[in-house]
Design a protein around this motif. Structure first.
Motif, PDB file in Angstrom:
ATOM      1  N   ASN A 134      -3.243  -0.368  -7.781  1.00  7.27           N
ATOM      2  CA  ASN A 134      -4.261   0.504  -7.196  1.00  7.27           C
ATOM      3  C   ASN A 134      -5.661  -0.069  -7.413  1.00  7.27           C
ATOM      4  N   GLU A 135      -5.822  -0.883  -8.454  1.00  2.90           N
ATOM      5  CA  GLU A 135      -7.128  -1.465  -8.757  1.00  2.90           C
ATOM      6  C   GLU A 135      -7.454  -2.678  -7.879  1.00  2.90           C
ATOM      7  N   ASN A 136      -6.446  -3.392  -7.374  1.00  2.00           N
ATOM      8  CA  ASN A 136      -6.748  -4.611  -6.616  1.00  2.00           C
ATOM      9  C   ASN A 136      -6.404  -4.550  -5.124  1.00  2.00           C
ATOM     10  N   ILE A 137      -5.693  -3.539  -4.678  1.00  4.72           N
ATOM     11  CA  ILE A 137      -5.203  -3.538  -3.298  1.00  4.72           C
ATOM     12  C   ILE A 137      -6.336  -3.463  -2.279  1.00  4.72           C
ATOM     13  N   ASP A 138      -7.381  -2.691  -2.544  1.00  5.61           N
ATOM     14  CA  ASP A 138      -8.498  -2.617  -1.592  1.00  5.61           C
ATOM     15  C   ASP A 138      -9.169  -3.977  -1.421  1.00  5.61           C
ATOM     16  N   THR A 139      -9.372  -4.677  -2.524  1.00  5.65           N
ATOM     17  CA  THR A 139      -9.981  -6.010  -2.467  1.00  5.65           C
ATOM     18  C   THR A 139      -9.080  -6.976  -1.706  1.00  5.65           C
ATOM     19  N   MET A 140      -7.778  -6.917  -1.960  1.00  7.56           N
ATOM     20  CA  MET A 140      -6.844  -7.806  -1.269  1.00  7.56           C
ATOM     21  C   MET A 140      -6.854  -7.543   0.237  1.00  7.56           C
ATOM     22  N   LEU A 141      -6.882  -6.277   0.623  1.00  7.79           N
ATOM     23  CA  LEU A 141      -6.912  -5.932   2.043  1.00  7.79           C
ATOM     24  C   LEU A 141      -8.215  -6.402   2.695  1.00  7.79           C
ATOM     25  N   MET A 142      -9.331  -6.246   1.996  1.00  8.84           N
ATOM     26  CA  MET A 142     -10.616  -6.681   2.534  1.00  8.84           C
ATOM     27  C   MET A 142     -10.648  -8.207   2.680  1.00  8.84           C
ATOM     28  N   VAL A 171       0.843  -1.206   0.000  1.00  6.43           N
ATOM     29  CA  VAL A 171       0.000   0.000   0.000  1.00  6.43           C
ATOM     30  C   VAL A 171       0.875   1.251   0.000  1.00  6.43           C
ATOM     31  N   MET A 172       1.884   1.276   0.876  1.00  4.71           N
ATOM     32  CA  MET A 172       2.776   2.444   0.941  1.00  4.71           C
ATOM     33  C   MET A 172       3.519   2.625  -0.383  1.00  4.71           C
ATOM     34  N   ALA A 173       3.971   1.522  -0.961  1.00  2.00           N
ATOM     35  CA  ALA A 173       4.700   1.587  -2.232  1.00  2.00           C
ATOM     36  C   ALA A 173       3.836   2.188  -3.332  1.00  2.00           C
ATOM     37  N   LEU A 174       2.618   1.692  -3.451  1.00  2.00           N
ATOM     38  CA  LEU A 174       1.723   2.187  -4.497  1.00  2.00           C
ATOM     39  C   LEU A 174       1.470   3.684  -4.346  1.00  2.00           C
ATOM     40  N   GLY A 175       1.345   4.130  -3.113  1.00  2.00           N
ATOM     41  CA  GLY A 175       1.120   5.556  -2.869  1.00  2.00           C
ATOM     42  C   GLY A 175       2.294   6.416  -3.271  1.00  2.00           C
TER      43      GLY A 175
END
Length: 146
Positions: free
Chosen positions: A96-104, A77-81
């Motif tokens: 950025n498209e899949n990180i929210d789903t992976m975290l959830m 997450v930090m890297a992508l930001g």
């Protein structure tokens, strides 16, 4: 561009180094002092043990356009930001498209384990040659993509 590896118990270090050497790309391996790590090719950065010490060092050394190899979603997450590309040791790209789903998904799985009383898993399945091939193919694609 350089490649930074969250090297604490990372099973793909040799693959990363071999591919990077072929492409003449600098590699930095970051680990804490609980691990013994040496490399003929990569720069090894060792930090003191501590919660997320290696993760923060890895992030601080990264710059936009670099690649980070990590299994840690927080680092990803930090890297992508920061505009740094990130790849899991499985070969899955963090985006950025899949990180929210992976975290959830990770949060839900952790909640389910807690509810069931099975907070300790058996650990990851044994890594196969097929896993290494999949990682290398994906890693090479990432390096060729800008």
């Amino acid at each position: 561009m350089k490649i930074l590896v969250d090297a604490d118990a990372c099973p793909v270090v040799a693959i990363v180094e071999r591919v990077a050497k072929e492409k003449n790309i600098r590699v930095i391996l970051v680990c804490d002092n609980a691990h013994v790590l040496r490399s003929e090719y990569s720069e090894v950065v060792i930090v003191d043990r501590g919660a997320d010490a290696a993760d923060f060092k890895l992030f601080s050394l990264s710059e936009k356009g670099d690649v980070i190899v990590t299994q840690d979603y927080g680092v990803a997450v930090m890297a992508l930001g920061k505009g740094v590309r990130a790849i899991h040791q499985s070969g899955k790209w963090y985006t950025n498209e899949n990180i929210d789903t992976m975290l959830m998904e990770r949060h839900i799985a952790k909640s389910e384990r807690r509810k069931s009383g099975k907070s300790h898993l058996k650990g990851p399945k044994k890594r196969t040659e097929e896993d290494d091939v999949k990682f290398e193919e994906s890693f090479r694609r990432m390096l060729e993509t800008r």
